[in-house]
Design an enzyme around this catalytic site. Structure first.
Site, PDB file in Angstrom:
ATOM      1  N   ARG A  68       0.853  -1.187   0.000  1.00 25.35           N
ATOM      2  CA  ARG A  68       0.000   0.000   0.000  1.00 25.35           C
ATOM      3  C   ARG A  68       0.892   1.242   0.000  1.00 25.35           C
ATOM      4  NH1 ARG A  68      -4.614   2.830  -1.137  1.00 25.35           N
ATOM      5  NH2 ARG A  68      -4.857   4.578   0.298  1.00 25.35           N
ATOM      6  N   HIS A  70       0.481   4.977   0.785  1.00 24.38           N
ATOM      7  CA  HIS A  70      -0.510   5.817   1.452  1.00 24.38           C
ATOM      8  C   HIS A  70       0.043   7.226   1.623  1.00 24.38           C
ATOM      9  CE1 HIS A  70      -4.178   6.211   3.938  1.00 24.38           C
ATOM     10  NE2 HIS A  70      -3.469   7.132   4.591  1.00 24.38           N
ATOM     11  N   CYS A  86      -9.480   8.224   3.964  1.00 19.29           N
ATOM     12  CA  CYS A  86      -8.051   7.943   4.144  1.00 19.29           C
ATOM     13  C   CYS A  86      -7.754   7.072   5.362  1.00 19.29           C
ATOM     14  CB  CYS A  86      -7.271   9.252   4.221  1.00 19.29           C
ATOM     15  SG  CYS A  86      -7.404  10.251   2.725  1.00 19.29           S
ATOM     16  N   GLN A  89      -8.897   3.548   4.822  1.00 21.75           N
ATOM     17  CA  GLN A  89      -8.012   2.829   3.909  1.00 21.75           C
ATOM     18  C   GLN A  89      -6.706   2.446   4.596  1.00 21.75           C
ATOM     19  OE1 GLN A  89      -7.762   5.461   0.403  1.00 21.75           O
ATOM     20  NE2 GLN A  89      -8.840   3.849  -0.704  1.00 21.75           N
ATOM     21  N   GLU A 111       0.471  15.525   1.722  1.00 23.79           N
ATOM     22  CA  GLU A 111      -0.823  15.946   2.262  1.00 23.79           C
ATOM     23  C   GLU A 111      -1.701  16.585   1.190  1.00 23.79           C
ATOM     24  OE1 GLU A 111      -3.523  16.184   5.218  1.00 23.79           O
ATOM     25  OE2 GLU A 111      -1.460  15.847   5.891  1.00 23.79           O
ATOM     26  N   THR A 133     -13.703  18.327  -4.889  1.00 25.06           N
ATOM     27  CA  THR A 133     -12.279  18.355  -4.561  1.00 25.06           C
ATOM     28  C   THR A 133     -11.407  18.763  -5.747  1.00 25.06           C
ATOM     29  OG1 THR A 133     -12.161  15.972  -4.984  1.00 25.06           O
ATOM     30  CG2 THR A 133     -12.483  16.663  -2.713  1.00 25.06           C
ATOM     31  N   ASP A 145      -4.526  16.391  -8.868  1.00 20.80           N
ATOM     32  CA  ASP A 145      -3.653  15.554  -8.041  1.00 20.80           C
ATOM     33  C   ASP A 145      -2.211  15.949  -8.327  1.00 20.80           C
ATOM     34  OD1 ASP A 145      -2.301  13.563  -6.646  1.00 20.80           O
ATOM     35  OD2 ASP A 145      -3.702  11.979  -7.230  1.00 20.80           O
ATOM     36  N   ARG A 147       0.452  14.784  -6.790  1.00 25.40           N
ATOM     37  CA  ARG A 147       1.410  13.803  -6.293  1.00 25.40           C
ATOM     38  C   ARG A 147       2.257  13.162  -7.400  1.00 25.40           C
ATOM     39  NH1 ARG A 147      -2.542   9.947  -3.075  1.00 25.40           N
ATOM     40  NH2 ARG A 147      -3.752  10.403  -4.958  1.00 25.40           N
ATOM     41  N   LYS A 173      -1.430   5.141  -9.571  1.00 24.71           N
ATOM     42  CA  LYS A 173      -0.384   4.497  -8.777  1.00 24.71           C
ATOM     43  C   LYS A 173       0.136   3.255  -9.484  1.00 24.71           C
ATOM     44  CE  LYS A 173      -1.873   6.089  -4.194  1.00 24.71           C
ATOM     45  NZ  LYS A 173      -2.346   5.671  -2.851  1.00 24.71           N
TER      46      LYS A 173
END
Length: 215
Positions: A68, A70, A86, A89, A111, A133, A145, A147, A173
Site C-alpha cells: 500500500r 498511502h 483515508c 483505507q 498531504e 475536490t 492531483d 502527487r 499508482k
C-alpha cells in the site's frame, strides 16, 4: 545507514533517484509487528529531500507482497475526518498486510494530494461553498492531483521488490510503479464503506479522477 541509487522512469525520462535508509526499528502495532524504516530520496544533489516511512513485515522475497502506498492525511489519519476515506483505507491496509504476513505500507508526506496542509484547508473552505475536490484544487492553482510516486517506487526497489500486489483504487499508482520498473501483478481493491459525509468525495474520485470502485 544504507544509501543506494535506483533508476526511475518518469515523464518519458529516466533519472537516477538516490534513496537513503536513515534508520530501522521494531514497530509493534495493534495490527501486528512490523519493521519501521525511514527513507530519504533525492533526484539531484540540489533538489529538495523527500521523506517517507515503510512498515515492512515478513519475507518480501517469498512472493509478490501486498503493498500500500498511502499519502499522509492529517485530517483523516489523525483526527478521524469523515470528509475522506483515508483513515479507513490506512487501517484496512495495515490489517490486510498483517493478516497476509508479508507486505509493505509506504507512508509518504503528500498531504492533500500533494498541495500541502494549509492549501488543503483552503480547499475544504471552497468545498463548503459547493466545489468538489477537483474544482477546489484547480481554483487554488493546483492540478487535481499534484502527487508523484518516485520516492515510494524507489523505496520498493531498494527493498528488492520487482513485483507487487498493490492495494489501491487509483490507476495512476499502478502506472507510476510500472513506469518505474515495479510490476503490479495484481491490483487489490481498497474500498471502504462510504459515509454520508464522504459520498460526494468518493463520487468525484470515481467520475473525475478515474478511481476504480465496484459501486
Amino acid at each position: 545507514m544504507d544509501c543506494g541509487s535506483v533508476r526511475i522512469a518518469s515523464y518519458n525520462q529516466t533519472v537516477s533517484y538516490t534513496i537513503r535508509k536513515v534508520a530501522e526499528a521494531e514497530f509493534p502495532t495493534r495490527w501486528g509487528r512490523f519493521r519501521l524504516m525511514g527513507f530519504e530520496g533525492q533526484d539531484s544533489p540540489d533538489s529538495q529531500v523527500e521523506t517517507a516511512v515503510a512498515l515492512v513485515t515478513g519475507d518480501l522475497q517469498s512472493r509478490p507482497p501486498l503493498v500500500r502506498i498511502h499519502s499522509q492525511c492529517l485530517t483523516g489519519d489523525v483526527f478521524g475526518s469523515l470528509r475522506c476515506d483515508c483513515r479507513q483505507q490506512l487501517e484496512m491496509s495495515l490489517a490486510l498486510i498483517a493478516a497476509e504476513g508479508v507486505g509493505v505500507l509506504v507512508y509518504e508526506q503528500q498531504e492533500g494530494r500533494g498541495i500541502g496542509l494549509m492549501a488543503k484547508i483552503q480547499a475544504y473552505e471552497l468545498q463548503d461553498r459547493g466545489m468538489d475536490t477537483v474544482e477546489a484544487n484547480e481554483k487554488l492553482g493546483f492540478k487535481a492531483d499534484q502527487r508523484e510516486f518516485a520516492l515510494p517506487a524507489g523505496i520498493l526497489k531498494e527493498l528488492g521488490l520487482r513485483e507487487v500486489r498493490l492495494l489501491s483504487n487509483n490507476p495512476d499508482k499502478v502506472r507510476a510503479l510500472e513506469t518505474a520498473g515495479v510490476k503490479v501483478v495484481e491490483r487489490v481493491p481498497c474500498e471502504v464503506e462510504p459515509h454520508s459525509d464522504s459520498e460526494a468525495y468518493l463520487k468525484t474520485k470515481k467520475e473525475k479522477m478515474g478511481h476504480l470502485f465496484s459501486r
